[in-house]
Enzyme design. Sequence first.
Site, PDB file in Angstrom:
ATOM      1  N   TYR A 143       0.821  -1.216   0.000  1.00  0.00           N
ATOM      2  CA  TYR A 143       0.000   0.000   0.000  1.00  0.00           C
ATOM      3  C   TYR A 143       0.854   1.265   0.000  1.00  0.00           C
ATOM      4  O   TYR A 143       0.421   2.306  -0.465  1.00  0.00           O
ATOM      5  CB  TYR A 143      -0.906   0.035   1.242  1.00  0.00           C
ATOM      6  CG  TYR A 143      -2.249  -0.625   1.064  1.00  0.00           C
ATOM      7  CD1 TYR A 143      -2.346  -1.947   0.643  1.00  0.00           C
ATOM      8  CD2 TYR A 143      -3.420   0.072   1.335  1.00  0.00           C
ATOM      9  CE1 TYR A 143      -3.578  -2.558   0.499  1.00  0.00           C
ATOM     10  CE2 TYR A 143      -4.658  -0.535   1.194  1.00  0.00           C
ATOM     11  CZ  TYR A 143      -4.734  -1.848   0.780  1.00  0.00           C
ATOM     12  OH  TYR A 143      -5.954  -2.431   0.642  1.00  0.00           O
ATOM     13  N   LYS A 194       3.279 -15.396   2.171  1.00  0.00           N
ATOM     14  CA  LYS A 194       3.427 -16.135   0.909  1.00  0.00           C
ATOM     15  C   LYS A 194       4.918 -16.397   0.755  1.00  0.00           C
ATOM     16  O   LYS A 194       5.567 -16.015  -0.220  1.00  0.00           O
ATOM     17  CB  LYS A 194       2.852 -15.296  -0.252  1.00  0.00           C
ATOM     18  CG  LYS A 194       2.748 -16.031  -1.562  1.00  0.00           C
ATOM     19  CD  LYS A 194       1.650 -17.088  -1.608  1.00  0.00           C
ATOM     20  CE  LYS A 194       1.707 -17.867  -2.900  1.00  0.00           C
ATOM     21  NZ  LYS A 194       0.784 -19.008  -2.929  1.00  0.00           N
ATOM     22  N   ASP A 226      -2.984 -18.300   0.506  1.00  0.00           N
ATOM     23  CA  ASP A 226      -4.020 -19.010  -0.261  1.00  0.00           C
ATOM     24  C   ASP A 226      -4.657 -20.104   0.579  1.00  0.00           C
ATOM     25  O   ASP A 226      -5.877 -20.276   0.600  1.00  0.00           O
ATOM     26  CB  ASP A 226      -3.444 -19.571  -1.586  1.00  0.00           C
ATOM     27  CG  ASP A 226      -2.136 -20.337  -1.417  1.00  0.00           C
ATOM     28  OD1 ASP A 226      -1.542 -20.297  -0.321  1.00  0.00           O
ATOM     29  OD2 ASP A 226      -1.703 -20.986  -2.395  1.00  0.00           O
ATOM     30  N   ASP A 250      -6.256  -6.927   4.226  1.00  0.00           N
ATOM     31  CA  ASP A 250      -7.416  -6.279   3.605  1.00  0.00           C
ATOM     32  C   ASP A 250      -8.372  -7.353   3.083  1.00  0.00           C
ATOM     33  O   ASP A 250      -9.578  -7.317   3.337  1.00  0.00           O
ATOM     34  CB  ASP A 250      -6.934  -5.382   2.455  1.00  0.00           C
ATOM     35  CG  ASP A 250      -8.080  -4.703   1.726  1.00  0.00           C
ATOM     36  OD1 ASP A 250      -8.995  -4.202   2.411  1.00  0.00           O
ATOM     37  OD2 ASP A 250      -8.068  -4.686   0.487  1.00  0.00           O
ATOM     38  N   ASP A 254     -12.102  -9.032   5.010  1.00  0.00           N
ATOM     39  CA  ASP A 254     -13.433  -9.039   4.373  1.00  0.00           C
ATOM     40  C   ASP A 254     -14.003 -10.458   4.383  1.00  0.00           C
ATOM     41  O   ASP A 254     -15.186 -10.661   4.654  1.00  0.00           O
ATOM     42  CB  ASP A 254     -13.356  -8.555   2.910  1.00  0.00           C
ATOM     43  CG  ASP A 254     -13.591  -7.048   2.782  1.00  0.00           C
ATOM     44  OD1 ASP A 254     -13.306  -6.320   3.757  1.00  0.00           O
ATOM     45  OD2 ASP A 254     -14.047  -6.604   1.710  1.00  0.00           O
TER      46      ASP A 254
HETATM   47  C1  IPM Z   1     -10.352  -1.183   4.189  1.00  0.00           C
HETATM   48  C2  IPM Z   1     -10.667  -0.593   2.844  1.00  0.00           C
HETATM   49  C3  IPM Z   1      -9.553   0.373   2.479  1.00  0.00           C
HETATM   50  C4  IPM Z   1      -8.287  -0.408   2.370  1.00  0.00           C
HETATM   51  C5  IPM Z   1      -9.773   1.200   1.206  1.00  0.00           C
HETATM   52  C6  IPM Z   1     -11.099   1.921   1.224  1.00  0.00           C
HETATM   53  C7  IPM Z   1      -8.647   2.148   0.976  1.00  0.00           C
HETATM   54  O1  IPM Z   1     -10.848  -1.591   1.905  1.00  0.00           O
HETATM   55  O2  IPM Z   1     -10.221  -0.423   5.158  1.00  0.00           O
HETATM   56  O3  IPM Z   1     -10.255  -2.402   4.277  1.00  0.00           O
HETATM   57  O4  IPM Z   1      -7.993  -1.022   1.342  1.00  0.00           O
HETATM   58  O5  IPM Z   1      -7.538  -0.436   3.351  1.00  0.00           O
HETATM   59 MG    MG Z   2     -10.887  -3.557   2.711  1.00  0.00          MG
END
Ligand code: IPM
Ligand code: MG
Length: 360
Positions: A143, A194, A226, A250, A254
Amino acid sequence: MNQKYTIALLPGDGIGPEVIKEAVKVLGSLEKSLGLELALNEVPVGGAAYEIEGHPLPAGTLNAAQEADAVLLGAVGGPKWEKIDFSLRPERALLGLRSNLNLYANLRPAKVFPALVDASSLKRELIDNLDIMVIRELTGGIYFGEPRGVESLDDGTRRGFNTLVYTEEEIKRIARVAFDVARKRGKRVVSVDKANVLEVTGLWRDVVTEVHEEYSDIVLEHMYVDNCAMQLVRAPKQFDVIVTTNMFGDILSDEASMLTGSIGMLPSASVGGKTAMYEPIHGSAPDIAGKGLANPLATILSVGMMFKYSFGREEVNAKIELAVESVLDRGIRTRDIMSEEMTEVTTQQMGDEVVAELEI
Ligand code: IPM
Ligand code: MG
């Protein structure tokens, strides 16, 4: 004398303002019941700030965040700003806040509320009582790595590049956070990398192993990313604490969040510097913005994390979690977690219900 805290409120875009509004109701209720003095300083961020000041993270907003005892953020981004230059996108504000506040550790708990066990796409027995903490490195990795960009080549085609880089110090400090958090939980850490392909995550694996020598009470396991993605849907209860790089975190957070039924339920804390930042892990959901459909619980639970991690009031976090649990037990649901025979409520009503529970 009342304990006084300054909280910077950054509602942002899409459903951000709506969910922050409900969190503010909860803060108002806690202020009274706990005898606190809360100074709420609301400032624009993301697309909303870009519209007013031409920048997603104006100096005044960053300053308000730096001066506060804690930051509460809604969400940033939306289709309206997808075409503008990368450096001015709403998302840059988040990255700017994270790096300027030195918030290198992102704690994303994925916990299943008993009342929502059937909202998950996985079978009940795989996820009941699930309680995972994903710890994502937040100020390094791909990032932030340099060089980055898109360049034109002599043959007229383009080449895009980003750099995945971690220093030993960056890995050490996030590893320590993971082991410290695990110590207060199930005492198990899975470090995700990884290392079979990427040298930098080979270093990650080595350094995490070295730091682990200071934590003989914690069980450490290494896993390729993975495999981890697969194990999370196969047998998620094998995990206690997961620690990983910025981008893997990230993605995996999710995935972990959805195990619990709705991404609208999960709070997060970004810590490391003097002032920590709290936010729901969901995005700005422009498709449902302004319709009263958003689930404010992730933001309300983020207020709980604020009390736990910034104000040292773990019991307030427990109280908020309990209030949320009671509301869910009574069958109150926003659209995202709605199921048969439950009562659908709006964003505002959900906020009111939580406040009512807190005030019982
Ligand atoms: C998160 C989001 C952010 C990230 C984006 C919106 C920049 O997906 O906080 O997980 O990738 O960190
Ligand atoms: Mg995210």
